[in-house]
Design a protein around this motif. Structure first.
Motif, mmCIF file in Angstrom:
data_model
loop_
_atom_site.group_PDB
_atom_site.id
_atom_site.type_symbol
_atom_site.label_atom_id
_atom_site.label_comp_id
_atom_site.label_asym_id
_atom_site.label_seq_id
_atom_site.Cartn_x
_atom_site.Cartn_y
_atom_site.Cartn_z
ATOM 1 N N LYS A 274 -11.138 -21.988 8.306
ATOM 2 C CA LYS A 274 -12.570 -21.839 8.561
ATOM 3 C C LYS A 274 -13.065 -22.938 9.491
ATOM 4 O O LYS A 274 -13.799 -22.672 10.458
ATOM 5 N N ASN A 275 -12.650 -24.161 9.244
ATOM 6 C CA ASN A 275 -13.075 -25.285 10.077
ATOM 7 C C ASN A 275 -12.577 -25.137 11.514
ATOM 8 O O ASN A 275 -13.271 -25.520 12.459
ATOM 9 N N ALA A 276 -11.377 -24.571 11.661
ATOM 10 C CA ALA A 276 -10.803 -24.413 12.994
ATOM 11 C C ALA A 276 -11.491 -23.300 13.789
ATOM 12 O O ALA A 276 -11.650 -23.403 15.012
ATOM 13 N N LEU A 277 -11.903 -22.238 13.100
ATOM 14 C CA LEU A 277 -12.493 -21.086 13.790
ATOM 15 C C LEU A 277 -14.009 -21.185 13.962
ATOM 16 O O LEU A 277 -14.568 -20.562 14.877
ATOM 17 N N GLU A 278 -14.657 -21.935 13.109
ATOM 18 C CA GLU A 278 -16.128 -21.972 13.098
ATOM 19 C C GLU A 278 -16.752 -22.329 14.448
ATOM 20 O O GLU A 278 -17.768 -21.738 14.845
ATOM 21 N N PRO A 279 -16.174 -23.282 15.209
ATOM 22 C CA PRO A 279 -16.795 -23.622 16.493
ATOM 23 C C PRO A 279 -16.851 -22.473 17.500
ATOM 24 O O PRO A 279 -17.649 -22.500 18.437
ATOM 25 N N PHE A 280 -16.013 -21.444 17.300
ATOM 26 C CA PHE A 280 -15.953 -20.352 18.259
ATOM 27 C C PHE A 280 -16.916 -19.215 17.920
ATOM 28 O O PHE A 280 -17.197 -18.360 18.769
ATOM 29 N N ASP A 281 -17.390 -19.169 16.687
ATOM 30 C CA ASP A 281 -18.251 -18.064 16.244
ATOM 31 C C ASP A 281 -19.563 -18.062 17.045
ATOM 32 O O ASP A 281 -20.298 -19.054 17.042
ATOM 33 N N GLY A 282 -19.835 -16.959 17.742
ATOM 34 C CA GLY A 282 -21.039 -16.843 18.553
ATOM 35 C C GLY A 282 -20.886 -17.364 19.970
ATOM 36 O O GLY A 282 -21.824 -17.269 20.775
ATOM 37 N N ARG A 283 -19.712 -17.904 20.303
ATOM 38 C CA ARG A 283 -19.490 -18.423 21.648
ATOM 39 C C ARG A 283 -19.225 -17.272 22.618
ATOM 40 O O ARG A 283 -18.568 -16.297 22.279
ATOM 41 N N ARG A 284 -19.716 -17.386 23.832
ATOM 42 C CA ARG A 284 -19.499 -16.358 24.851
ATOM 43 C C ARG A 284 -18.286 -16.728 25.695
ATOM 44 O O ARG A 284 -18.064 -17.902 26.017
ATOM 45 N N LEU A 285 -17.491 -15.713 26.032
ATOM 46 C CA LEU A 285 -16.319 -15.952 26.863
ATOM 47 C C LEU A 285 -16.723 -16.559 28.204
ATOM 48 O O LEU A 285 -17.749 -16.181 28.789
ATOM 49 N N ALA A 286 -15.909 -17.467 28.705
ATOM 50 C CA ALA A 286 -16.032 -17.898 30.095
ATOM 51 C C ALA A 286 -15.479 -16.766 30.961
ATOM 52 O O ALA A 286 -14.375 -16.267 30.711
ATOM 53 N N MET A 287 -16.231 -16.338 31.951
ATOM 54 C CA MET A 287 -15.834 -15.189 32.760
ATOM 55 C C MET A 287 -14.813 -15.582 33.837
ATOM 56 O O MET A 287 -14.894 -16.684 34.404
ATOM 57 N N PRO A 288 -13.886 -14.688 34.134
ATOM 58 C CA PRO A 288 -12.900 -14.957 35.179
ATOM 59 C C PRO A 288 -13.513 -14.801 36.572
ATOM 60 O O PRO A 288 -14.614 -14.258 36.719
ATOM 61 N N THR A 289 -12.792 -15.266 37.566
ATOM 62 C CA THR A 289 -13.272 -15.145 38.939
ATOM 63 C C THR A 289 -13.182 -13.706 39.433
ATOM 64 O O THR A 289 -13.893 -13.319 40.369
ATOM 65 N N ARG A 290 -12.323 -12.922 38.819
ATOM 66 C CA ARG A 290 -12.199 -11.499 39.141
ATOM 67 C C ARG A 290 -11.585 -10.784 37.947
ATOM 68 O O ARG A 290 -11.087 -11.417 37.024
ATOM 69 N N ASP A 291 -11.635 -9.465 37.971
ATOM 70 C CA ASP A 291 -11.037 -8.634 36.907
ATOM 71 C C ASP A 291 -11.554 -9.023 35.529
ATOM 72 O O ASP A 291 -10.783 -9.286 34.595
ATOM 73 N N GLU A 292 -12.868 -9.071 35.352
ATOM 74 C CA GLU A 292 -13.418 -9.410 34.044
ATOM 75 C C GLU A 292 -13.044 -8.337 33.028
ATOM 76 O O GLU A 292 -12.806 -7.180 33.392
ATOM 77 N N PRO A 293 -12.958 -8.697 31.763
ATOM 78 C CA PRO A 293 -12.527 -7.730 30.738
ATOM 79 C C PRO A 293 -13.412 -6.487 30.741
ATOM 80 O O PRO A 293 -14.647 -6.593 30.715
ATOM 81 N N GLN A 294 -12.766 -5.332 30.777
ATOM 82 C CA GLN A 294 -13.520 -4.076 30.803
ATOM 83 C C GLN A 294 -14.102 -3.780 29.419
ATOM 84 O O GLN A 294 -13.402 -3.885 28.406
ATOM 85 N N ALA A 295 -15.372 -3.387 29.412
ATOM 86 C CA ALA A 295 -16.034 -3.061 28.148
ATOM 87 C C ALA A 295 -15.313 -1.939 27.420
ATOM 88 O O ALA A 295 -15.213 -1.948 26.188
ATOM 89 N N ASP A 296 -14.791 -0.972 28.179
ATOM 90 C CA ASP A 296 -14.075 0.146 27.562
ATOM 91 C C ASP A 296 -12.856 -0.347 26.795
ATOM 92 O O ASP A 296 -12.562 0.122 25.687
ATOM 93 N N TYR A 297 -12.146 -1.319 27.368
ATOM 94 C CA TYR A 297 -10.966 -1.862 26.690
ATOM 95 C C TYR A 297 -11.374 -2.618 25.421
ATOM 96 O O TYR A 297 -10.714 -2.525 24.379
#
Length: 310
Positions: A274-297
């Motif tokens: 829990k302590n290890a994962l808690e900092p990530f909860d609600g965090r937004r992904l850093a976007m790539p310079t291209r080929d961002e993750p497809q919503a469909d995927y």
């Protein structure tokens, strides 16, 4: 019963050849490792193989001298003579000789991720519960096809990597083979990883970690589920090894809004996790310079996780 990983020096003794011909062989004992009758020993064959190759059971210990003639398998006769003079012996009985494909998944570079101390095994070490669970999954028919981290650490063929990279450049993302050899899977993952990690400038999209050894190109729609998009960089996210494992195991979800959510029910009462994962909860992904993750995927991944949880 204790399970051990024991180094077998390829330049000294041809253990694979010995166990293909003999059901039992003698093995020298050491004072530092108290291997007992009934223990299980996985022999890690050193370079150039660098992988676990044989599983054995211990059928005798404390023998004053070898009672099986296996001199044909000793490469270094001088060392054989010295050991016979200085050591006591145990007897190992063959249980399994692993195939080439299994050995590709039992290399030191892969086993390090599951607790192996040093990718170049020397001497003897007890197998941790984590590494034992992984080895047993390979024994029971598990493959690297579904694990991105293992595939990246596995064998690859440079010419195949170049061919897959050319496919990606052409927008051809399919790998249709129903049964993909371990080396081909590793080559495909290498090409995919180069594209995905390059898009994220070599940083984990959640933690920001940039140390190469801790990064994985993680498939959103798993490799096994969609042959037509296996190489699509927009079906990948650069993640740290810990986050990749949490993502694969369903502890961490990524929504179509690119926000991370932790499954606290699944985490349960493991306070350290829990302590290890808690900092990530609600965090937004850093976007790539291209080929961002497809919503469909991402939707397909989320739907699959919901179905699995039912």
């Amino acid at each position: 019963m204790t399970v051990w990983i024991v180094a077998s020096k390829h330049a000294t003794y041809r253990s694979e050849d010995a166990f293909r011909e003999l059901e039992e062989v003698n093995w020298s004992e050491t004072q530092s490792a108290h291997i007992a009758l009934g223990d299980v020993v996985y022999l890690y064959i050193t370079r150039p193989i660098s992988a676990i190759g044989i599983k054995c059971s211990v059928t005798a210990v404390g023998l004053p001298q070898p009672d099986i003639d296996d001199r044909d398998y000793w490469v270094n006769e001088k060392e054989m003579i010295e050991r016979k003079q200085r050591r006591s012996w145990m007897r190992l009985k063959r249980m399994t000789v692993f195939s080439d494909e299994q050995r590709a998944q039992l290399k030191g570079t892969v086993l390090e991720r599951y607790g192996l101390r040093g990718r170049r095994v020397q001497g003897r070490q007890r197998a941790t519960d984590e590494i034992l669970a992984y080895i047993e999954s390979i024994e029971q028919g598990g493959t690297i096809t579904g694990d991105d981290a293992i595939a990246e650490a596995g064998e690859f063929e440079p010419n195949e990597v170049a061919r897959f990279a050319d496919q990606i450049a052409r927008g051809d993302y399919a790998v249709y083979d129903q049964i993909v050899p371990a080396k081909t899977r590793g080559s495909a993952q290498r090409a995919f990883a180069e594209a995905v990690k390059g898009n994220y400038n070599g940083h984990c999209a959640i933690t920001g970690i940039s140390t190469r050894e801790f990064l994985v190109a993680s498939h959103i729609v798993p490799w096994s589920k969609a042959p037509g998009i296996r190489l699509d960089p927009s079906n990948g996210i650069c993640l740290s090894t810990f986050v990749d494992r949490a993502f694969d195991a369903g502890f961490l979800h990524i929504g179509t809004d690119y926000v991370v959510r932790i499954d606290w029910v699944k985490v349960g009462d493991d306070q350290a996790l829990k302590n290890a994962l808690e900092p990530f909860d609600g965090r937004r992904l850093a976007m790539p310079t291209r080929d961002e993750p497809q919503a469909d995927y991402l939707l397909r991944r989320l739907a699959s996780e919901v179905t699995t949880a039912r």
